[in-house]
Design a protein around this motif. Sequence first.
Motif, PDB file in Angstrom:
ATOM      1  N   GLY A 114      -6.052  -4.835   6.683  1.00 24.52           N
ATOM      2  CA  GLY A 114      -6.809  -3.633   6.653  1.00 24.52           C
ATOM      3  C   GLY A 114      -6.367  -2.921   5.152  1.00 24.52           C
ATOM      4  O   GLY A 114      -7.492  -1.910   4.911  1.00 24.52           O
ATOM      5  N   ASN A 115      -5.600  -2.960   4.759  1.00 21.62           N
ATOM      6  CA  ASN A 115      -5.028  -2.204   3.531  1.00 21.62           C
ATOM      7  C   ASN A 115      -5.440  -3.091   2.318  1.00 21.62           C
ATOM      8  O   ASN A 115      -4.952  -2.552   1.355  1.00 21.62           O
ATOM      9  N   LYS A 116      -5.592  -4.479   2.537  1.00 19.17           N
ATOM     10  CA  LYS A 116      -5.872  -5.129   1.222  1.00 19.17           C
ATOM     11  C   LYS A 116      -6.735  -4.772   0.118  1.00 19.17           C
ATOM     12  O   LYS A 116      -6.563  -4.489  -1.057  1.00 19.17           O
ATOM     13  N   ALA A 117      -7.915  -4.158   0.616  1.00 15.31           N
ATOM     14  CA  ALA A 117      -9.020  -3.765  -0.315  1.00 15.31           C
ATOM     15  C   ALA A 117      -8.463  -2.387  -1.064  1.00 15.31           C
ATOM     16  O   ALA A 117      -8.517  -2.356  -2.125  1.00 15.31           O
ATOM     17  N   PHE A 118      -7.746  -1.594  -0.351  1.00 14.74           N
ATOM     18  CA  PHE A 118      -6.995  -0.464  -1.031  1.00 14.74           C
ATOM     19  C   PHE A 118      -6.191  -1.020  -2.201  1.00 14.74           C
ATOM     20  O   PHE A 118      -5.838  -0.272  -3.056  1.00 14.74           O
TER      21      PHE A 118
ATOM     22  N   SER B  62       0.831  -1.243  -0.050  1.00 15.68           N
ATOM     23  CA  SER B  62       0.066   0.115  -0.007  1.00 15.68           C
ATOM     24  C   SER B  62       0.906   1.048  -0.037  1.00 15.68           C
ATOM     25  O   SER B  62       0.310   2.247  -0.074  1.00 15.68           O
ATOM     26  N   SER B  63       2.206   1.213   0.072  1.00 16.49           N
ATOM     27  CA  SER B  63       3.153   2.117   0.338  1.00 16.49           C
ATOM     28  C   SER B  63       3.283   2.844  -1.044  1.00 16.49           C
ATOM     29  O   SER B  63       2.824   2.097  -2.190  1.00 16.49           O
TER      30      SER B  63
ATOM     31  N   ALA C 239      -1.499 -10.075  -8.131  1.00 13.97           N
ATOM     32  CA  ALA C 239      -2.096 -10.657  -6.929  1.00 13.97           C
ATOM     33  C   ALA C 239      -1.826  -9.941  -5.765  1.00 13.97           C
ATOM     34  O   ALA C 239      -0.699  -9.271  -5.500  1.00 13.97           O
ATOM     35  N   VAL C 240      -2.570  -9.707  -4.625  1.00 15.14           N
ATOM     36  CA  VAL C 240      -2.544  -9.188  -3.353  1.00 15.14           C
ATOM     37  C   VAL C 240      -2.728 -10.316  -2.375  1.00 15.14           C
ATOM     38  O   VAL C 240      -3.712 -10.954  -2.171  1.00 15.14           O
ATOM     39  N   LEU C 241      -1.664 -10.452  -1.480  1.00 17.58           N
ATOM     40  CA  LEU C 241      -1.773 -11.356  -0.303  1.00 17.58           C
ATOM     41  C   LEU C 241      -1.506 -10.641   0.931  1.00 17.58           C
ATOM     42  O   LEU C 241      -0.984  -9.358   0.950  1.00 17.58           O
TER      43      LEU C 241
ATOM     44  N   THR D  31      -7.597  -2.252  -5.059  1.00 22.41           N
ATOM     45  CA  THR D  31      -8.385  -1.182  -5.543  1.00 22.41           C
ATOM     46  C   THR D  31      -7.487  -0.490  -6.971  1.00 22.41           C
ATOM     47  O   THR D  31      -7.933   0.246  -7.726  1.00 22.41           O
ATOM     48  N   SER D  32      -6.093  -0.481  -6.521  1.00 22.92           N
ATOM     49  CA  SER D  32      -5.135   0.330  -7.400  1.00 22.92           C
ATOM     50  C   SER D  32      -5.033  -0.298  -8.828  1.00 22.92           C
ATOM     51  O   SER D  32      -4.735   0.411  -9.627  1.00 22.92           O
TER      52      SER D  32
END
Length: 380
Positions: free
Chosen positions: A229-233, A202-203, A242-244, A236-237
């Motif tokens: 907590g930041n997975k959805a954000f 997320s950075s 893949a996002v883990l 969205t990018s």
Amino acid sequence: MANAFAIAAAALMLKESEKQHGDEMMHSLWVKKSDLAQSEWRESDAPSLAEGQILLEVQKYALTANNITYAVVGDGFGYWNFFPTGDDEWGIVPVWGFAKVVASENADIAVGERVYGYLPMASHLLVTPANVQDGGFVDGAEHRQGLAIIYNQYQRLGSDAGAHEAERAIFQPLFTTSFLIEHFMRSNDWFGAKALLMTSASSKTSLALAMVARSLSPEIRRIGLTSAGNKAFVETSGLYDAVLTYDNLAEADTATPTVSVDFAGNSKLLGAIHSHWGDQLKFSSLVGATHISARGGGEELQGPKPELFFAPTAAESLMKEIGPVAFRERVDEQFSAFVSGASDYLQIEDLKGRDALQSAYLSMLANEVDPSRGLMCHLA
């Protein structure tokens, strides 16, 4: 005769401006180097200008986690040396932003010009311009000699505000780092890897790296690691394949040769990454953190030994190879594409006044700023 009167009037106005700023108080946010949560505003008299110098009034700057990194590793990388306080226990955190020339003893730079570059968390900065060109100059102040040139350069902007200035201040310093990481990996054929793992997905630096990799190395699979907590954000990018979350790292595919870029600075997480991929981890890069010995456990890691990536050194090397103009053009091309999509997931917030700026610094230090917020700080 009219021209003579106009010149005299302009000279009088300039002297009056210099006089006014000479009587003005400057403000700077000092932080305790040994305890970064200790911060306080200090006042000082505006300096008298020597021949060739200019006085910049800081208009606005971006506040990101990158600035906290400057403070955390300030002693090891010399970040405290750019804007010294005169007190070894206290420092001023560097930021990136915009400033206006409010007094000038330099024949090549006029009062009213705006610049973009490396600034202190302060109301003013005294600069000694050197190598002045139409596009910019460097600060030739004695105390900045020997420091990384990328931080000593100032871009001249004319007198009017440009488009996307907030995004530029928030992302461009980080983006340049991301651009250089991708160039380094690509120059080494990605060390034989087919996937890129990024912590702190997320950075802003990780988001930028994902975008540059998608643009210039589309064959490389991009995997983002982030908190629940930041997975959805992060999803969205749209910049990651893949996002883990950190909790389900074990679910990541280890059959694909992978390189990792660690922005988190968490020794336990780094150990888990090395353990999970083992010999399939082809390269391990540390960004925005101190040497591996400071993280702990460096000798026990499986796979390749992590290597520190220092952007200023990489920038200087690439500039020597292709020239500063070509370097800036390549970065700007990718940056323009990145900024055009950033508004989809970033909300710019303007903060004004010393109390608000100090509170924002403390919130960023405590990692309490949501990644969807882009903070622009205005002293006035």
